[in-house]
Design an enzyme around this catalytic site. Sequence first.
Site, short mmCIF file in Angstrom:
data_model
loop_
_atom_site.label_atom_id
_atom_site.label_comp_id
_atom_site.label_asym_id
_atom_site.label_seq_id
_atom_site.Cartn_x
_atom_site.Cartn_y
_atom_site.Cartn_z
N CYS A 1 62.92 56.93 38.99
CA CYS A 1 64.13 57.49 39.59
C CYS A 1 64.65 58.68 38.78
CB CYS A 1 65.18 56.39 39.79
SG CYS A 1 66.40 56.85 41.02
N HIS B 1 62.37 52.46 42.74
CA HIS B 1 62.38 51.49 41.64
C HIS B 1 61.36 50.37 41.89
CE1 HIS B 1 66.10 52.93 39.65
NE2 HIS B 1 66.39 53.35 40.86
N GLU C 1 60.24 48.32 39.89
CA GLU C 1 60.51 47.13 39.07
C GLU C 1 61.19 46.01 39.83
OE1 GLU C 1 62.00 50.07 38.80
OE2 GLU C 1 64.09 49.95 38.13
N1 GLN Z 1 71.35 59.85 38.97
C1 GLN Z 1 70.20 60.03 39.78
C2 GLN Z 1 70.54 60.07 41.26
O1 GLN Z 1 71.60 59.69 41.65
C3 GLN Z 1 69.17 58.96 39.51
C4 GLN Z 1 69.58 57.59 39.98
C5 GLN Z 1 68.79 56.48 39.37
O2 GLN Z 1 68.09 56.67 38.39
N2 GLN Z 1 68.91 55.28 39.92
O3 GLN Z 1 69.74 60.48 42.06
#
Ligand code: GLN
Length: 528
Positions: A369, A499, A501
């Site tokens: 992410c 994600h 995970e």
């Molecule tokens: N801050 C980034 C976004 O909003 C990444 C979000 C995250 O890592 N869950 O896109």
Amino acid sequence: MKKKYVVVTGGVLSGIGKGILSASVARVMKECGVEVNTLKIDPYLNIDAGTMNPNQHGEVFVTEDGYEADLDLGHYERFLGQNMRRENNMTAGQIFKSVIDKEREGSFLGATVQMVPHVTEEIKSRIRKIPGQLIMIEIGGTVGDIEGEIFLEAVRELWVEEGSENFLFLHVTYVPYLRVTNEFKTKPTQQSVQLLRRIGIQPQMIAVRSELPVEENELRKIALFGGVNREMVFNFPDSKNVYDVPSIVYSYGIHIRIAEKLNLDIVESFQWDYPKVFSSSKIAIVGKYLGTDDAYKSITESICLCGANKPEIIDSQSFEDMTQEQIEMALSCYDGIIIPGGFGKRGIEGKISVIKYAREHNVPLLGICLGMQLIVIEFARNVRGMAGANSSEFDSSTAYPVIDLMEEQKKVMNLGGTMRLGAQKTPVEEKTLLMEAYGEAVTFERHRHRYEVNHEEFGDLFCTPDNPSTDKLTVSSMADFVEAVEISDRDFFLGIQYHPEFKSKVGAPAPLFSLFVKKVMERKRSKQ
Ligand code: GLN
């Protein structure tokens, strides 16, 4: 058959593994042929965990249906091998909001709206709607907390209404060991049982957590003062591997006791396959939420479920004042690096320095992410010479906003529950690392973000797997957004917008982690 309930309460202190124990008991019951479901009750006033800082409360776990949950839902998913949904978590915020909304709509017209019966009714009706034969209800916090009282009252009412033969109260407590006098102390446990009784709940089973195995004398004392049979008191000393806990539950025969109490038919069987030995690889999670190990729980567990050592969480900010040599020194002991998700500017430059190191030294790197977004930023800056390239999340006036707010997010006013959330279709391109991991053309992965790769404006930074180029990042998954990028001539250098995970289960870690750990081990062997 009537629905059965096991209500898990906590005493003495929080953080003693009530979630793991609930998940373990649930798994054992499931193995015995019972259709199990779980509910985590969080007595805080937030509507969900999405707005909470992971530093304090641990990771925000995202379900398939896009709910931002307490991390205990992650334990349930991993242990039970069963996906959770919105309805598997309840917070005081949700309950109060719904009662107050109903009051404004006029649904209670004429009535004085009260904690009992209106709030407890709302709680009970939500609990009753949860499907399953046996519902494990874990009440967060410890008995005696102001916030938890109304939920305890609600389950007490439910116990009266549904019949005591359908209920089992399991109290999880802690017995401290005093080294100076060389003895276990049961008084806090006695008192927490008293607190429960004062509100009309008598536990039938007590799970005693402790650092070391508690002696028989003490367990008998707890039974006596707690008002339960000695054979309903079970000791769970700290265990090195949380995945041992279901086997311990089974070996104690807890499933038999539960089945007897609730008059449930079970078939005694238990298949539980999990990693018992862990490889000695060293993997770093370069994090910024360091207040609790739980901030990166699902990542840590995904790695362990692949049979690798628990990763180390290191502080991204610590790299910000280091010279190149110092960074190399600090990172040379790691066989693999993970850049996890996160929000806000703090620690970002440190993470970028680590990515640069991993790219230049061909260290296996997985960017998740935010981690993927930073891979793009590092590449733009250091490979393509776009000085100051950034995400508009961290620098709104950058000349190169290679990561930018998603179009649909520009209209968003509230911060709660408004990100791009939950499982989305993510295609997988041929001839990529991503394909090596998944082996199939389409997957569904869970998302939680507001920003995306600015592919429209900076498309020149990217190439397709068919036309690889050393000065471009290969896009290995493209949906409406860039979902994954990689550098093809590295052993493992990959970022994903989602994600992975959150989808790991015991016996079935997420495929990207399996491949990452495999590459880490290969690198480690080749270095020896
Ligand atoms: N801050 C980034 C976004 O909003 C990444 C979000 C995250 O890592 N869950 O896109």
